[in-house]
Scaffold this motif. Structure first.
Motif, PDB file in Angstrom:
ATOM      1  N   ALA A 104       3.053 -18.767 -10.108  1.00  0.00           N
ATOM      2  CA  ALA A 104       3.382 -17.474  -9.506  1.00  0.00           C
ATOM      3  C   ALA A 104       2.139 -16.791  -8.943  1.00  0.00           C
ATOM      4  CB  ALA A 104       4.057 -16.582 -10.548  1.00  0.00           C
ATOM      5  N   PHE A 105       1.042 -16.834  -9.691  1.00  0.00           N
ATOM      6  CA  PHE A 105      -0.196 -16.218  -9.203  1.00  0.00           C
ATOM      7  C   PHE A 105      -0.725 -16.955  -7.978  1.00  0.00           C
ATOM      8  CE2 PHE A 105      -0.102 -13.684 -12.928  1.00  0.00           C
ATOM      9  CZ  PHE A 105      -1.037 -12.678 -12.795  1.00  0.00           C
ATOM     10  N   ALA A 106      -0.507 -18.268  -7.915  1.00  0.00           N
ATOM     11  CA  ALA A 106      -0.917 -19.014  -6.722  1.00  0.00           C
ATOM     12  C   ALA A 106      -0.163 -18.515  -5.489  1.00  0.00           C
ATOM     13  CB  ALA A 106      -0.676 -20.510  -6.923  1.00  0.00           C
ATOM     14  N   LEU A 107       1.126 -18.245  -5.641  1.00  0.00           N
ATOM     15  CA  LEU A 107       1.892 -17.693  -4.519  1.00  0.00           C
ATOM     16  C   LEU A 107       1.282 -16.372  -4.049  1.00  0.00           C
ATOM     17  CD1 LEU A 107       5.609 -18.265  -5.670  1.00  0.00           C
ATOM     18  CD2 LEU A 107       4.457 -19.407  -3.765  1.00  0.00           C
ATOM     19  N   LYS A 108       0.983 -15.496  -5.002  1.00  0.00           N
ATOM     20  CA  LYS A 108       0.426 -14.184  -4.649  1.00  0.00           C
ATOM     21  C   LYS A 108      -0.965 -14.317  -4.041  1.00  0.00           C
ATOM     22  CE  LYS A 108       1.124 -12.297  -8.786  1.00  0.00           C
ATOM     23  NZ  LYS A 108       1.192 -11.233  -9.834  1.00  0.00           N
ATOM     24  N   LEU A 109      -1.773 -15.189  -4.615  1.00  0.00           N
ATOM     25  CA  LEU A 109      -3.145 -15.367  -4.147  1.00  0.00           C
ATOM     26  C   LEU A 109      -3.186 -15.921  -2.727  1.00  0.00           C
ATOM     27  CD1 LEU A 109      -6.182 -15.278  -5.015  1.00  0.00           C
ATOM     28  CD2 LEU A 109      -5.900 -17.650  -5.762  1.00  0.00           C
ATOM     29  N   LEU A 110      -2.396 -16.952  -2.471  1.00  0.00           N
ATOM     30  CA  LEU A 110      -2.387 -17.562  -1.131  1.00  0.00           C
ATOM     31  C   LEU A 110      -1.774 -16.622  -0.101  1.00  0.00           C
ATOM     32  CD1 LEU A 110      -1.362 -21.214  -2.092  1.00  0.00           C
ATOM     33  CD2 LEU A 110      -3.659 -20.339  -1.586  1.00  0.00           C
ATOM     34  N   ASN A 111      -0.777 -15.879  -0.525  1.00  0.00           N
ATOM     35  CA  ASN A 111      -0.151 -14.907   0.376  1.00  0.00           C
ATOM     36  C   ASN A 111      -1.172 -13.870   0.845  1.00  0.00           C
ATOM     37  OD1 ASN A 111       2.183 -13.673   1.676  1.00  0.00           O
ATOM     38  ND2 ASN A 111       2.129 -12.119   0.068  1.00  0.00           N
ATOM     39  N   GLU A 112      -2.043 -13.452  -0.084  1.00  0.00           N
ATOM     40  CA  GLU A 112      -3.068 -12.468   0.264  1.00  0.00           C
ATOM     41  C   GLU A 112      -4.217 -13.109   1.040  1.00  0.00           C
ATOM     42  OE1 GLU A 112      -6.000  -9.176  -1.912  1.00  0.00           O
ATOM     43  OE2 GLU A 112      -4.524 -10.306  -3.091  1.00  0.00           O
ATOM     44  N   LEU A 113      -4.660 -14.283   0.604  1.00  0.00           N
ATOM     45  CA  LEU A 113      -5.802 -14.942   1.229  1.00  0.00           C
ATOM     46  C   LEU A 113      -5.547 -15.233   2.704  1.00  0.00           C
ATOM     47  CD1 LEU A 113      -8.594 -16.368   0.909  1.00  0.00           C
ATOM     48  CD2 LEU A 113      -7.326 -18.453   0.300  1.00  0.00           C
ATOM     49  N   PHE A 114      -4.336 -15.680   3.016  1.00  0.00           N
ATOM     50  CA  PHE A 114      -4.017 -16.070   4.388  1.00  0.00           C
ATOM     51  C   PHE A 114      -3.215 -15.002   5.143  1.00  0.00           C
ATOM     52  CE2 PHE A 114      -4.803 -20.172   2.302  1.00  0.00           C
ATOM     53  CZ  PHE A 114      -5.664 -20.761   3.216  1.00  0.00           C
ATOM     54  N   ASN A 115      -3.086 -13.812   4.543  1.00  0.00           N
ATOM     55  CA  ASN A 115      -2.336 -12.720   5.185  1.00  0.00           C
ATOM     56  C   ASN A 115      -0.965 -13.184   5.665  1.00  0.00           C
ATOM     57  OD1 ASN A 115      -4.463 -10.711   5.013  1.00  0.00           O
ATOM     58  ND2 ASN A 115      -5.537 -11.894   6.586  1.00  0.00           N
ATOM     59  N   CYS A 116      -0.251 -13.873   4.772  1.00  0.00           N
ATOM     60  CA  CYS A 116       1.041 -14.447   5.151  1.00  0.00           C
ATOM     61  C   CYS A 116       2.109 -13.380   5.379  1.00  0.00           C
ATOM     62  CB  CYS A 116       1.524 -15.405   4.070  1.00  0.00           C
ATOM     63  SG  CYS A 116       0.465 -16.848   3.835  1.00  0.00           S
ATOM     64  N   GLY A 117       1.974 -12.249   4.713  1.00  0.00           N
ATOM     65  CA  GLY A 117       2.939 -11.171   4.920  1.00  0.00           C
ATOM     66  C   GLY A 117       4.268 -11.376   4.221  1.00  0.00           C
ATOM     67  N   VAL A 118       4.315 -12.282   3.252  1.00  0.00           N
ATOM     68  CA  VAL A 118       5.562 -12.508   2.516  1.00  0.00           C
ATOM     69  C   VAL A 118       5.767 -11.361   1.533  1.00  0.00           C
ATOM     70  CG1 VAL A 118       6.813 -14.084   0.993  1.00  0.00           C
ATOM     71  CG2 VAL A 118       5.269 -15.005   2.739  1.00  0.00           C
ATOM     72  N   LYS A 119       6.939 -10.737   1.595  1.00  0.00           N
ATOM     73  CA  LYS A 119       7.220  -9.564   0.772  1.00  0.00           C
ATOM     74  C   LYS A 119       7.455  -9.951  -0.688  1.00  0.00           C
ATOM     75  CE  LYS A 119       7.096  -6.888   4.383  1.00  0.00           C
ATOM     76  NZ  LYS A 119       5.927  -6.006   4.608  1.00  0.00           N
ATOM     77  N   MET A 120       7.382  -8.942  -1.549  1.00  0.00           N
ATOM     78  CA  MET A 120       7.514  -9.147  -2.988  1.00  0.00           C
ATOM     79  C   MET A 120       8.830  -9.837  -3.351  1.00  0.00           C
ATOM     80  SD  MET A 120       5.967  -8.432  -5.967  1.00  0.00           S
ATOM     81  CE  MET A 120       4.911  -7.012  -5.653  1.00  0.00           C
ATOM     82  N   THR A 121       9.924  -9.369  -2.760  1.00  0.00           N
ATOM     83  CA  THR A 121      11.230  -9.948  -3.105  1.00  0.00           C
ATOM     84  C   THR A 121      11.306 -11.416  -2.707  1.00  0.00           C
ATOM     85  OG1 THR A 121      12.114  -9.072  -1.011  1.00  0.00           O
ATOM     86  CG2 THR A 121      12.478  -7.762  -3.005  1.00  0.00           C
ATOM     87  N   GLN A 122      10.697 -11.764  -1.573  1.00  0.00           N
ATOM     88  CA  GLN A 122      10.705 -13.161  -1.144  1.00  0.00           C
ATOM     89  C   GLN A 122       9.802 -14.005  -2.028  1.00  0.00           C
ATOM     90  OE1 GLN A 122      12.705 -14.583   0.862  1.00  0.00           O
ATOM     91  NE2 GLN A 122      11.779 -16.624   0.819  1.00  0.00           N
ATOM     92  N   LEU A 123       8.677 -13.443  -2.465  1.00  0.00           N
ATOM     93  CA  LEU A 123       7.810 -14.162  -3.407  1.00  0.00           C
ATOM     94  C   LEU A 123       8.562 -14.463  -4.706  1.00  0.00           C
ATOM     95  CD1 LEU A 123       4.362 -12.323  -3.046  1.00  0.00           C
ATOM     96  CD2 LEU A 123       4.907 -14.664  -2.321  1.00  0.00           C
ATOM     97  N   GLN A 124       9.375 -13.532  -5.147  1.00  0.00           N
ATOM     98  CA  GLN A 124      10.167 -13.757  -6.358  1.00  0.00           C
ATOM     99  C   GLN A 124      11.178 -14.885  -6.157  1.00  0.00           C
ATOM    100  OE1 GLN A 124      11.521  -9.688  -6.881  1.00  0.00           O
ATOM    101  NE2 GLN A 124      10.130  -9.382  -8.608  1.00  0.00           N
ATOM    102  N   LYS A 125      11.775 -14.951  -4.978  1.00  0.00           N
ATOM    103  CA  LYS A 125      12.716 -16.039  -4.688  1.00  0.00           C
ATOM    104  C   LYS A 125      11.999 -17.383  -4.650  1.00  0.00           C
ATOM    105  CE  LYS A 125      16.042 -13.211  -2.114  1.00  0.00           C
ATOM    106  NZ  LYS A 125      16.672 -12.953  -0.778  1.00  0.00           N
TER     107      LYS A 125
END
Length: 269
Positions: A104-125
């Motif tokens: 889960a932290f990898a999802l959050k970390l990569l989302n921030e590192l690459f400015n993916c713009g994936v929202k919280m609800t989608q990260l949870q999915k």
């Protein structure tokens, strides 16, 4: 960029029923604690994953961090990829959710590192695709958990000010072994109500369904729990499907050289 995936404990764990899809419906309270791994990612032109610390068994392709990268890969700009380094500290197969936290932290970390713009609800999915406990670590706050471990309700539970000791005896209990030891049943009392009672009352009312049968098979689990109560714990329990046992104390206990042969975490909640 670096982050510190943390473990969680289960406060109560009821195995309610077996589902038609083979999973089980459960209910539990998940509470984050500060026993952490370290996870670093930097931008590169090719993907690389390595780990240090505790040895992680199995093929790295099955690691949840690698799977997390693959889930986000389409959101990462072409020509770039992460180099990821995990330093593993949280014991595995221990009921602490360490592997789920890493994913889960990898999802959050990569989302921030690459400015993916994936929202919280989608990260949870996406986290739910990694595993049952993973979505919890996206918001990483105390929740009442139900269904197969991917649905949550916010709860008002704050244990800060108390002191935590976790003892992992190194007994690896597989999910299949844990579930094979119990018969699902609906609880008689509502867990969300029970946790509003004083901490001193939890000992007689909040239980982990896995603990009793697994303690019969592995008496060391019960010995550790009794040892934590002897040291003055207000509440002690096995977490998840084991084998880690935690104690919640009002003040820092003197471990008196106990549990030296085991993995031990202690710190404030």
């Amino acid at each position: 960029m670096i982050c510190f995936p943390n473990a969680k404990i289960n406060i109560g764990l009821n195995i309610v029923e077996k589902r038609e899809d083979g999973f089980h419906n459960i209910e539990s309270v998940f509470y984050p604690i500060k026993w952490c791994d370290a996870l670093e990612a930097v931008k590169s032109d090719s993907f690389e994953f390595k780990s240090t610390g505790l040895e992680i068994p199995g093929d790295s392709e099955n690691n949840l961090i690698v799977k997390a990268y693959k889930l986000l890969e389409k959101h990462i700009p072409n020509g770039t990829a992460p180099k990821i380094h995990l330093h593993k500290v949280i014991p595995m197969g221990a009921g602490l959710g360490g592997g789920s936290a890493d994913g889960a932290f990898a999802l959050k970390l990569l989302n921030e590192l690459f400015n993916c713009g994936v929202k919280m609800t989608q990260l949870q999915k996406l986290a739910a695709e990694l595993g049952s406990d993973c979505p919890f670590f996206i918001e990483n706050k105390p929740v009442y958990c139900y269904d197969r471990g991917i649905k949550f309700e916010n709860i008002d539970l704050d244990l800060s000010g108390n002191y935590m000791v976790c003892v992992n005896p190194g007994i690896h209990i597989s999910t299949a072994e844990a579930y094979g030891s119990i018969t699902p049943r609906k609880p008689k009392e509502n867990l969300t109500q029970l946790i509003t009672n004083p901490l001193s009352e939890w000992k007689s009312s909040i239980f982990n369904d896995f603990e009793e049968p697994l303690s019969k098979k592995y008496p060391l689990i019960k010995d550790i729990k009794n040892g934590l109560y002897d040291l003055g714990a207000t509440y002690a329990s096995m977490t998840g499907s084991g084998s880690t046992v935690y104690g919640i104390f009002k003040t820092k206990p003197d471990l008196q050289n106990q549990f030296q042969q085991f993995s031990v975490y202690e710190g404030k909640l």
